[in-house]
Design a protein around this motif. Structure first.
Motif, PDB file in Angstrom:
ATOM      1  N   LYS A  64      10.381  24.331-101.246  1.00 32.35           N
ATOM      2  CA  LYS A  64       9.763  24.786-100.002  1.00 32.35           C
ATOM      3  C   LYS A  64      10.272  26.164 -99.576  1.00 32.35           C
ATOM      4  O   LYS A  64       9.662  26.836 -98.765  1.00 32.35           O
ATOM      5  N   VAL A  65      11.404  26.562-100.100  1.00 30.04           N
ATOM      6  CA  VAL A  65      11.951  27.878 -99.771  1.00 30.04           C
ATOM      7  C   VAL A  65      11.276  28.970-100.604  1.00 30.04           C
ATOM      8  O   VAL A  65      11.499  30.157-100.396  1.00 30.04           O
ATOM      9  N   LEU A 111       8.379  30.352-100.681  1.00 30.29           N
ATOM     10  CA  LEU A 111       7.657  31.415 -99.999  1.00 30.29           C
ATOM     11  C   LEU A 111       8.599  32.528 -99.593  1.00 30.29           C
ATOM     12  O   LEU A 111       8.300  33.710 -99.764  1.00 30.29           O
ATOM     13  N   GLY A 112       9.756  32.165 -99.038  1.00 21.30           N
ATOM     14  CA  GLY A 112      10.739  33.175 -98.667  1.00 21.30           C
ATOM     15  C   GLY A 112      11.268  33.905 -99.868  1.00 21.30           C
ATOM     16  O   GLY A 112      11.494  35.108 -99.825  1.00 21.30           O
ATOM     17  N   THR A 128       8.579  36.326-101.026  1.00 18.17           N
ATOM     18  CA  THR A 128       8.505  37.459-100.112  1.00 18.17           C
ATOM     19  C   THR A 128       9.669  38.411-100.347  1.00 18.17           C
ATOM     20  O   THR A 128       9.511  39.632-100.310  1.00 18.17           O
ATOM     21  N   GLU A 174       3.829  31.742-105.399  1.00 16.08           N
ATOM     22  CA  GLU A 174       5.105  31.873-104.712  1.00 16.08           C
ATOM     23  C   GLU A 174       6.257  31.326-105.535  1.00 16.08           C
ATOM     24  O   GLU A 174       7.361  31.875-105.519  1.00 16.08           O
ATOM     25  N   ARG A 190      12.117  25.363 -91.673  1.00 17.19           N
ATOM     26  CA  ARG A 190      11.774  25.865 -92.999  1.00 17.19           C
ATOM     27  C   ARG A 190      11.491  27.364 -92.966  1.00 17.19           C
ATOM     28  O   ARG A 190      11.938  28.112 -93.837  1.00 17.19           O
ATOM     29  N   ASN A 210      13.562  30.327 -94.865  1.00 16.98           N
ATOM     30  CA  ASN A 210      12.910  31.335 -95.712  1.00 16.98           C
ATOM     31  C   ASN A 210      13.407  32.745 -95.397  1.00 16.98           C
ATOM     32  O   ASN A 210      13.680  33.546 -96.292  1.00 16.98           O
ATOM     33  N   THR A 211      13.510  33.051 -94.094  1.00 14.28           N
ATOM     34  CA  THR A 211      13.943  34.398 -93.718  1.00 14.28           C
ATOM     35  C   THR A 211      15.434  34.597 -93.963  1.00 14.28           C
ATOM     36  O   THR A 211      15.858  35.669 -94.411  1.00 14.28           O
ATOM     37  N   GLY A 245      15.633  34.155 -98.097  1.00 12.17           N
ATOM     38  CA  GLY A 245      14.805  35.047 -98.906  1.00 12.17           C
ATOM     39  C   GLY A 245      15.121  36.519 -98.747  1.00 12.17           C
ATOM     40  O   GLY A 245      15.354  37.229 -99.734  1.00 12.17           O
TER      41      GLY A 245
END
Length: 409
Positions: free
Chosen positions: A6-7, A9-10, A13, A138, A219, A223-224, A227
């Motif tokens: 689930k991480v 996406l971060g 990015t 992703e 979540r 990510n921020t 990531g």
């Protein structure tokens, strides 16, 4: 395992937004030319991106609206139109740089001139946007981009002067013989490479693609917090690896192949293969991100159906904008303009346009009509205003330094 995925996406990015062709080139140039004296710019850009990235994720999760959509409604059609035009043009320039970057990687691997690869890359980017599920984009490219950790491994094997590294990082100054305007120009370039405006559009829109709700706020924050700093670590590793190999001989980095020299010296062919995979993954991911962000921006501004979750027949205008963007960027690269020059100019102009994207986001993040009790806290606003002041200074200084230094020459 599910939580780790689930991480992704971060991670994507970070890899595609932080460590894209712009960050690879600027980190390589600055490490070879200025050592670690500009590491502060990467750290500063990362902190700003974490702060505003968290806001973008929170808006997407709580308001369940994409940032650009809310900005248009909250700040008016005319202001949002200026934002749309500026962000789309910059994303298009970034897309051209990324397509050129992927082509340069393929040239390094195959020996075939990059211009031959440009239309192939453009087609591949479009097919990825059209056919690949968002989760594949992703996860696959995010994880493959982690191959760039090979720069950290190479640094451990190279004869680095760690005392000098520490001194330059914690007590930065303009190196002897280097003009102050050029040093500041590359500092702004690094900040612009970290805080790219299209990244906010992509991150928040990606959250809507994955249907974030209030329950997904943790979540989004992970990510921020994971990531973006991961992207900074990779950028600093690239910068640091240049120092013991290229800086002693005053080598100016003019092409992507020179950035791989520390890897070749420390790790040989195996290291180079990992580097090429990492370069390809992060530049291709960034190309997909920037093309999608253009489609997201137009779709959200005009109220169209948008998103990769929709088939082209269900969101034809969104997919048409993405396709037109890829075609225009590919044609621009085929004019034979130097992709490295395009890269440097794109990150500097991105730095100049930062306030256009981040000021509206700050306004929306304080709007109780959209976020209720999840609006910014006082300490967040204090940091955000300080960061915005820095971004305004960067915006004002970017163009004069671009002209005065002739793009860092």
């Amino acid at each position: 395992m599910k939580g780790l995925l689930k991480v992704a996406l971060g991670v994507m990015t970070a890899i595609g937004g932080f460590v894209d062709i712009g960050n690879i080139v600027t980190s390589g140039v600055t490490g070879a030319r200025f050592g670690m004296t500009l590491a502060w710019a990467v750290v500063l850009g990362t902190l700003i991106m974490v702060l505003y990235g968290e806001m973008a994720g929170r808006v997407a999760a709580v308001a369940q609206r994409a940032v650009f959509d809310v900005v248009r409604e909250r700040l008016g059609v005319r202001f949002a139109l200026v934002n749309l035009v500026a962000s789309a043009l910059l994303a298009l320039l970034t897309l051209a740089a990324e397509i050129g970057g992927v082509a340069l990687v393929l040239q390094l691997v195959s020996g075939v001139h990059y211009l031959i690869w440009v239309p192939v890359v453009g087609l591949a980017v479009w097919l990825a946007i059209w056919r690949l599920p968002f989760s594949v984009l992703e996860t696959v490219f995010g994880l493959l981009g982690l191959c760039l950790l090979v720069f950290a491994a190479a640094l451990a094997l190279l004869p680095a002067d760690w005392h000098q590294f520490a001194e330059e990082v914690f007590s930065p100054s303009v190196p002897a013989g280097e003009p102050l305007p050029t040093w500041l120009f590359y500092g702004i370039s690094l900040i612009g490479a970290c805080v790219v405006p299209y990244q906010v559009v992509f991150f928040a829109s990606g959250g809507r693609e994955e249907k974030w709700t209030v329950r997904d706020m943790r979540r989004a924050r992970v990510n921020t917090l994971v990531g973006f700093p991961l992207g900074a670590v990779l950028s600093l590793a690239i910068m640091a690896a240049m120092v013991p190999v290229l800086r002693p001989d005053s080598v100016d980095v003019h092409h992507l192949g020179q950035v791989t020299l520390p890897i070749a010296q420390a790790l040989g062919v195996a290291g180079l293969l990992l580097t090429f995979v990492g370069f390809f993954a992060c530049t291709f991911a960034a190309a997909a991100e920037s093309a999608l962000s253009i489609g997201y921006s137009f779709g959200q501004y005009f109220g169209w159906s948008w998103g990769k979750r929709h088939r082209p027949v269900d969101a034809p205008r969104f997919h048409l904008v993405c396709l037109a963007s890829v075609i225009a960027a590919t044609a621009f690269v085929l004019t034979t303009i130097d992709p490295i020059t395009v890269t440097i100019v794109s990150v500097v102009l991105g730095g100049a346009a930062i306030p256009l994207t981040y000021l509206p986001l700050l306004v929306v993040a304080n709007d109780r009509e959209y976020l209720g009790r999840y609006v910014n806290k006082r300490w967040q606003n204090a940091l955000a205003m300080l960061a915005l002041l820095v971004m305004v200074v960067v915006s004002v200084a970017a163009l004069p330094l671009l002209i005065a230094t002739k793009a860092g020459q």
